[in-house]
Design a protein around this motif. Structure first.
Motif, PDB file in Angstrom:
ATOM      1  N   GLU A 259       0.824  -1.209   0.000  1.00  0.00           N
ATOM      2  CA  GLU A 259       0.000   0.000   0.000  1.00  0.00           C
ATOM      3  C   GLU A 259       0.858   1.259   0.000  1.00  0.00           C
ATOM      4  OE1 GLU A 259      -2.378  -3.312   1.908  1.00  0.00           O
ATOM      5  OE2 GLU A 259      -0.327  -2.593   1.958  1.00  0.00           O
ATOM      6  N   SER A 260       1.930   1.259   0.784  1.00  0.00           N
ATOM      7  CA  SER A 260       2.784   2.447   0.865  1.00  0.00           C
ATOM      8  C   SER A 260       3.496   2.714  -0.455  1.00  0.00           C
ATOM      9  CB  SER A 260       3.812   2.282   1.988  1.00  0.00           C
ATOM     10  OG  SER A 260       3.184   2.233   3.249  1.00  0.00           O
ATOM     11  N   LEU A 261       4.015   1.682  -1.077  1.00  0.00           N
ATOM     12  CA  LEU A 261       4.747   1.865  -2.325  1.00  0.00           C
ATOM     13  C   LEU A 261       3.856   2.390  -3.437  1.00  0.00           C
ATOM     14  CD1 LEU A 261       6.934  -1.364  -2.197  1.00  0.00           C
ATOM     15  CD2 LEU A 261       7.822   0.967  -2.259  1.00  0.00           C
ATOM     16  N   THR A 262       2.568   2.038  -3.420  1.00  0.00           N
ATOM     17  CA  THR A 262       1.647   2.480  -4.465  1.00  0.00           C
ATOM     18  C   THR A 262       0.862   3.726  -4.067  1.00  0.00           C
ATOM     19  OG1 THR A 262      -0.013   0.897  -3.648  1.00  0.00           O
ATOM     20  CG2 THR A 262       1.386   0.198  -5.488  1.00  0.00           C
ATOM     21  N   ASP A 263       1.171   4.304  -2.934  1.00  0.00           N
ATOM     22  CA  ASP A 263       0.513   5.534  -2.474  1.00  0.00           C
ATOM     23  C   ASP A 263       1.125   6.726  -3.218  1.00  0.00           C
ATOM     24  OD1 ASP A 263      -0.417   7.766  -1.147  1.00  0.00           O
ATOM     25  OD2 ASP A 263      -0.035   6.986   0.863  1.00  0.00           O
TER      26      ASP A 263
ATOM     27  N   GLU B 103      -2.993   0.892  -3.839  1.00  0.00           N
ATOM     28  CA  GLU B 103      -3.567   2.226  -3.711  1.00  0.00           C
ATOM     29  C   GLU B 103      -3.578   3.013  -5.016  1.00  0.00           C
ATOM     30  OE1 GLU B 103      -5.256   3.127  -1.370  1.00  0.00           O
ATOM     31  OE2 GLU B 103      -4.611   2.131   0.454  1.00  0.00           O
ATOM     32  N   SER B 104      -2.903   2.509  -6.032  1.00  0.00           N
ATOM     33  CA  SER B 104      -2.905   3.142  -7.349  1.00  0.00           C
ATOM     34  C   SER B 104      -2.449   2.102  -8.365  1.00  0.00           C
ATOM     35  CB  SER B 104      -1.975   4.362  -7.374  1.00  0.00           C
ATOM     36  OG  SER B 104      -0.627   3.964  -7.243  1.00  0.00           O
ATOM     37  N   ASN B 105      -2.302   2.506  -9.608  1.00  0.00           N
ATOM     38  CA  ASN B 105      -1.950   1.543 -10.654  1.00  0.00           C
ATOM     39  C   ASN B 105      -0.456   1.433 -10.894  1.00  0.00           C
ATOM     40  OD1 ASN B 105      -1.446   3.966 -11.865  1.00  0.00           O
ATOM     41  ND2 ASN B 105      -2.759   3.642 -13.646  1.00  0.00           N
ATOM     42  N   LYS B 106       0.373   2.010 -10.018  1.00  0.00           N
ATOM     43  CA  LYS B 106       1.820   1.919 -10.187  1.00  0.00           C
ATOM     44  C   LYS B 106       2.520   2.141  -8.839  1.00  0.00           C
ATOM     45  CE  LYS B 106       4.098   5.470 -11.733  1.00  0.00           C
ATOM     46  NZ  LYS B 106       4.655   6.536 -12.600  1.00  0.00           N
ATOM     47  N   ILE B 107       3.812   1.870  -8.815  1.00  0.00           N
ATOM     48  CA  ILE B 107       4.628   2.206  -7.648  1.00  0.00           C
ATOM     49  C   ILE B 107       5.101   3.646  -7.805  1.00  0.00           C
ATOM     50  CG2 ILE B 107       6.756   1.717  -6.380  1.00  0.00           C
ATOM     51  CD1 ILE B 107       6.474  -1.190  -7.146  1.00  0.00           C
ATOM     52  N   TYR B 108       4.783   4.478  -6.825  1.00  0.00           N
ATOM     53  CA  TYR B 108       5.172   5.887  -6.896  1.00  0.00           C
ATOM     54  C   TYR B 108       6.469   6.189  -6.154  1.00  0.00           C
ATOM     55  CZ  TYR B 108       1.072   7.666  -9.319  1.00  0.00           C
ATOM     56  OH  TYR B 108       0.127   7.941 -10.271  1.00  0.00           O
TER      57      TYR B 108
END
Length: 283
Positions: A40-44, A80-85
């Motif tokens: 979850e954190s990586l895709t936040d 949490e999104s469609n990629k690692i931010y």
């Protein structure tokens, strides 16, 4: 086994071993003290451009779920999104052997697919303790065999973060919902959207700089997101002011960056906290 080094802008160096993608990168270094939630954190989107340091000593043990699975609302279920931010991941101990009913791959293979590097064997608690004394700082990850001078420190606040994290065109979720909420996307997390839909709201997500007419919606939601809203979100603040100054009073609510935007819209000042400390809940 390839090695890599985390170099902080104060000159501190932390040597470790690589997992994920073998690529150099840079960003603001922040610490996360949660025991779980690395997917979850990586895709936040709030972590866009940041090097994420996890202080919990064992990472990777429950693997990574299918990041393409959607729920009944058409929202990605496990991310949490469609990629690692996040720009990179720093951990103390990484394990490739995972065990979880929902996992389909290791953390390392997932990072590699998204071209995101990781380092393990790093004293992450020392990094966190140093931040308590010196505050958050910039850092860079340099792979073995690369001249550190070739990799520059990178401040994500100097780039247009909203363009990177915000939706491009308006989109509606749960169209049969009883109340109509417009969400200004400054880095929306999927679970924020999911909760609104579960509460039987029709949610219209719009870009961060999209004009929003108050008479078309029952309420305005301001998402969380990355960066300094004083630099990044001037158009959003204009929209919020128009809602506040309208003769018709309608609810405005937000999370994280959304709170800061509300404060700025009513004339308050905000300041960045000294410590780059992240966790699931803070008091």
């Amino acid at each position: 086994m390839k090695r890599g080094t985390l170099i902080l802008e104060d000159g501190s160096k932390f040597d470790g071993f690589t997992f994920g993608a073998s690529t150099n990168t840079a960003g603001e270094v922040v610490c996360h003290t949660g025991m779980v939630g690395y997917v979850e954190s990586l895709t936040d989107p709030s972590y866009c451009g940041q090097i994420l340091v996890l202080t919990f000593p064992l990472i990777g043990n429950y693997g990574v779920p299918d990041d393409k699975t959607i729920d009944d609302f058409g929202i990605l279920r496990w991310v949490e999104s469609n990629k690692i931010y996040a720009s990179a991941l720093i951990v103390s101990a990484y394990t490739e052997d995972y065990s979880h009913w929902n996992a389909i791959e290791s953390l390392s293979s997932w990072l590699k697919k998204h071209n995101v590097p990781g380092l393990y064997g790093i004293d992450t608690r020392t990094i966190a303790k140093n931040f308590v004394e010196d505050g958050t700082m910039l850092g860079k990850i340099v792979m073995e065999g690369t001249d550190p001078k070739m990799i520059s420190f990178h401040d994500q606040n100097r780039i247009d973060l909203m363009t990177l994290v915000s939706i491009r065109n308006p989109r509606v979720f749960n169209p049969t919902g009883k109340i109509s909420i417009v969400c200004i996307d400054c880095g929306l997390k999927n679970n924020q959207l999911r909760i609104l839909c579960q509460l039987n709201a029709k949610v219209t997500i719009v870009p961060w700089n999209h004009p929003v007419k108050q008479d078309e919606f029952d309420g305005l939601f301001l998402s969380s997101g990355p960066g300094d809203p004083q630099i990044q979100c001037s158009d959003t603040i204009v929209t919020i002011k128009s809602w506040i100054n309208s003769e018709t009073i309608k609810p405005i609510f937000g999370i994280g960056l959304g709170h800061q935007l509300m404060a700025l819209a009513v004339g308050m000042k905000i300041m960045k906290l000294k410590y780059g400390r992240r966790v699931h809940n803070q008091l």
